[in-house]
Motif scaffolding. Structure first.
Motif, PDB file in Angstrom:
ATOM      1  N   ALA A 134       0.839  -1.200   0.000  1.00 22.77           N
ATOM      2  CA  ALA A 134       0.000   0.000   0.000  1.00 22.77           C
ATOM      3  C   ALA A 134       0.873   1.248   0.000  1.00 22.77           C
ATOM      4  O   ALA A 134       0.435   2.323   0.361  1.00 22.77           O
ATOM      5  CB  ALA A 134      -0.917  -0.004   1.215  1.00 22.77           C
ATOM      6  N   SER A 135       2.106   1.108  -0.396  1.00 22.60           N
ATOM      7  CA  SER A 135       3.081   2.162  -0.226  1.00 22.60           C
ATOM      8  C   SER A 135       3.519   2.747  -1.567  1.00 22.60           C
ATOM      9  O   SER A 135       3.889   2.017  -2.483  1.00 22.60           O
ATOM     10  CB  SER A 135       4.304   1.593   0.500  1.00 22.60           C
ATOM     11  N   SER A 136       3.482   4.060  -1.675  1.00 25.23           N
ATOM     12  CA  SER A 136       3.957   4.711  -2.899  1.00 25.23           C
ATOM     13  C   SER A 136       5.457   4.532  -3.069  1.00 25.23           C
ATOM     14  O   SER A 136       5.959   4.489  -4.191  1.00 25.23           O
ATOM     15  CB  SER A 136       3.595   6.201  -2.875  1.00 25.23           C
ATOM     16  N   THR A 137       6.182   4.402  -1.950  1.00 23.15           N
ATOM     17  CA  THR A 137       7.630   4.178  -2.037  1.00 23.15           C
ATOM     18  C   THR A 137       7.923   2.834  -2.686  1.00 23.15           C
ATOM     19  O   THR A 137       8.782   2.724  -3.567  1.00 23.15           O
ATOM     20  CB  THR A 137       8.269   4.227  -0.642  1.00 23.15           C
ATOM     21  N   GLN A 138       7.200   1.799  -2.273  1.00 20.98           N
ATOM     22  CA  GLN A 138       7.399   0.483  -2.866  1.00 20.98           C
ATOM     23  C   GLN A 138       7.090   0.492  -4.353  1.00 20.98           C
ATOM     24  O   GLN A 138       7.861  -0.010  -5.173  1.00 20.98           O
ATOM     25  CB  GLN A 138       6.530  -0.557  -2.150  1.00 20.98           C
ATOM     26  N   LEU A 139       5.935   1.059  -4.718  1.00 21.82           N
ATOM     27  CA  LEU A 139       5.555   1.092  -6.129  1.00 21.82           C
ATOM     28  C   LEU A 139       6.535   1.914  -6.958  1.00 21.82           C
ATOM     29  O   LEU A 139       6.883   1.532  -8.075  1.00 21.82           O
ATOM     30  CB  LEU A 139       4.137   1.661  -6.266  1.00 21.82           C
ATOM     31  N   GLU A 149       5.744  -7.182 -13.813  1.00 23.59           N
ATOM     32  CA  GLU A 149       4.450  -7.605 -13.269  1.00 23.59           C
ATOM     33  C   GLU A 149       4.543  -7.784 -11.753  1.00 23.59           C
ATOM     34  O   GLU A 149       5.519  -8.329 -11.239  1.00 23.59           O
ATOM     35  CB  GLU A 149       4.027  -8.921 -13.926  1.00 23.59           C
ATOM     36  N   ILE A 150       3.502  -7.312 -11.057  1.00 27.35           N
ATOM     37  CA  ILE A 150       3.386  -7.492  -9.609  1.00 27.35           C
ATOM     38  C   ILE A 150       2.065  -8.188  -9.319  1.00 27.35           C
ATOM     39  O   ILE A 150       1.023  -7.828  -9.886  1.00 27.35           O
ATOM     40  CB  ILE A 150       3.405  -6.145  -8.854  1.00 27.35           C
ATOM     41  N   GLN A 159      -4.525  -9.460  -6.921  1.00 29.42           N
ATOM     42  CA  GLN A 159      -4.665  -8.572  -8.066  1.00 29.42           C
ATOM     43  C   GLN A 159      -3.375  -8.551  -8.875  1.00 29.42           C
ATOM     44  O   GLN A 159      -2.280  -8.666  -8.314  1.00 29.42           O
ATOM     45  CB  GLN A 159      -5.001  -7.152  -7.591  1.00 29.42           C
ATOM     46  N   VAL A 160      -3.522  -8.368 -10.176  1.00 29.99           N
ATOM     47  CA  VAL A 160      -2.388  -8.307 -11.084  1.00 29.99           C
ATOM     48  C   VAL A 160      -2.171  -6.860 -11.519  1.00 29.99           C
ATOM     49  O   VAL A 160      -3.118  -6.170 -11.910  1.00 29.99           O
ATOM     50  CB  VAL A 160      -2.632  -9.182 -12.333  1.00 29.99           C
ATOM     51  N   TYR A 168       2.249   1.289 -13.161  1.00 29.77           N
ATOM     52  CA  TYR A 168       1.491   0.049 -12.994  1.00 29.77           C
ATOM     53  C   TYR A 168       0.003   0.301 -13.174  1.00 29.77           C
ATOM     54  O   TYR A 168      -0.539   1.283 -12.663  1.00 29.77           O
ATOM     55  CB  TYR A 168       1.750  -0.572 -11.618  1.00 29.77           C
ATOM     56  N   ILE A 169      -0.623  -0.602 -13.927  1.00 32.57           N
ATOM     57  CA  ILE A 169      -2.063  -0.553 -14.116  1.00 32.57           C
ATOM     58  C   ILE A 169      -2.640  -1.907 -13.747  1.00 32.57           C
ATOM     59  O   ILE A 169      -2.008  -2.950 -13.952  1.00 32.57           O
ATOM     60  CB  ILE A 169      -2.445  -0.184 -15.563  1.00 32.57           C
ATOM     61  N   ALA A 170      -3.854  -1.898 -13.187  1.00 34.02           N
ATOM     62  CA  ALA A 170      -4.520  -3.154 -12.856  1.00 34.02           C
ATOM     63  C   ALA A 170      -4.872  -3.888 -14.141  1.00 34.02           C
ATOM     64  O   ALA A 170      -5.245  -3.282 -15.142  1.00 34.02           O
ATOM     65  CB  ALA A 170      -5.777  -2.871 -12.033  1.00 34.02           C
TER      66      ALA A 170
END
Length: 226
Positions: A134-139, A149-150, A159-160, A168-170
Motif C-alpha cells: 500500500a506504499s507509494s515508495t514500494q511502487l 508484473e506485480i 490482483q495483477v 502500474y495498471i490493474a
C-alpha cells in the motif's frame, strides 16, 4: 540534530517506519549494517526509506502463493528461478526493493547459478509478489527498476498489476499466463489452504490445473472442426 542508531529502533510486526532524506550512501550503509539475515524488509525510492516488519499471516500468505505458483509453472512445463526477497537496487535510478517473493521466468536461464545480480546489466525479476502493498515508495521503486508484473495480495484478494509506459495498471490478465486463469486458481486454492491445510490445497490445485488444461484442449479441438 538528533542522531539515532538502527539498534535503537524497534519495528514491531505489522508496523512500518518511514525515514526521509536518506541519501544513497546511507541506504547502502543501512543495508550493510542490517545484513541479510533479518525479518524486516526495506524499500527505497529517491531519498525515502521504508522499513517494514511483516506479520505471521503475511509470511504464510506469501509462502503459499509462491508454492501455488511453482505448481502452476511445473504443470505448464515452464522453467523458473526463485529469488525470494533478494535486495534489488540501482543507484542511477535511486531505487531499491526487497519483494516478498520474486521469480525469473522468461529470463530464468540468465539466473541459473547466479550469486550476484547487477540490475545495470541484468534484467529485473519477471514477477514480484507483494502482500498488502500500500506504499507509494514500494511502487515507485518497482517502477524505477522496471519489474514487468506485480501480484498484490490484499484483503484476501489477489490482483495483477502490469507495467505500462512506466506505471502500474490493474490487469485482469497476467503477462506470464495470458491464456490461463492463473490468479483465479491461486486465489481459490489459497483460500482452501486456510481450511484444509497447505499440502491438500497444493494437491487439489495440481488436479484443477490438469482439468483446466484438458478443457482447453477439448475446446481447441472442437474449434478446429468448425
Amino acid at each position: 540534530m538528533v542522531t539515532l542508531q538502527l539498534k535503537q529502533i524497534d519495528v514491531l510486526p505489522g508496523q512500518r517506519v518511514v525515514l526521509r532524506h536518506v541519501n544513497w550512501q546511507l541506504f547502502e550503509a543501512i543495508l550493510a549494517e542490517l545484513g541479510e539475515h533479518r525479518t524486516i524488509r526495506l524499500a527505497y525510492s529517491k531519498g525515502t526509506l521504508e522499513i517494514v516488519a511483516p506479520l505471521p499471516e503475511h509470511e504464510q500468505s506469501k509462502v503459499v502463493i509462491a508454492d501455488l505458483l511453482k505448481v502452476l509453472l511445473d504443470e505448464l512445463d515452464m522453467n523458473w528461478e526463485p529469488l525470494g526477497s533478494t535486495t534489488f537496487r540501482r543507484e542511477d535510478m535511486q531505487a531499491g526493493i526487497e519483494p516478498d517473493e520474486c521469480f525469473y521466468i522468461q529470463n530464468h536461464a540468465l539466473m541459473i547459478g547466479r550469486e550476484r545480480i547487477d540490475l545495470s546489466t541484468d534484467p529485473p525479476p519477471d514477477l514480484a509478489i507483494e502482500i498488502a502493498i500500500a506504499s507509494s515508495t514500494q511502487l515507485s521503486a518497482y517502477e524505477a527498476l522496471r519489474v514487468p508484473e506485480i501480484w498484490r495480495y490484499q484483503n484476501r484478494q489477489l490482483q495483477v498489476y502490469v507495467l505500462s509506459e512506466g506505471r502500474y495498471i490493474a490487469s485482469s490478465t497476467s503477462l506470464i499466463f495470458p491464456d490461463f486463469p492463473a490468479t483465479e486458481g491461486i486465489s481459490q486454492f489459497l483460500a482452501l489452504s486456510r481450511t484444509a491445510g497447505t499440502r491438500p490445497a497444493l494437491k487439489a490445485f495440481r488436479t484443477w490445473i490438469k482439468e483446466q488444461l484438458r478443457s482447453q484442449e477439448r475446446s481447441s479441438k472442437l474449434g478446429e472442426q468448425f
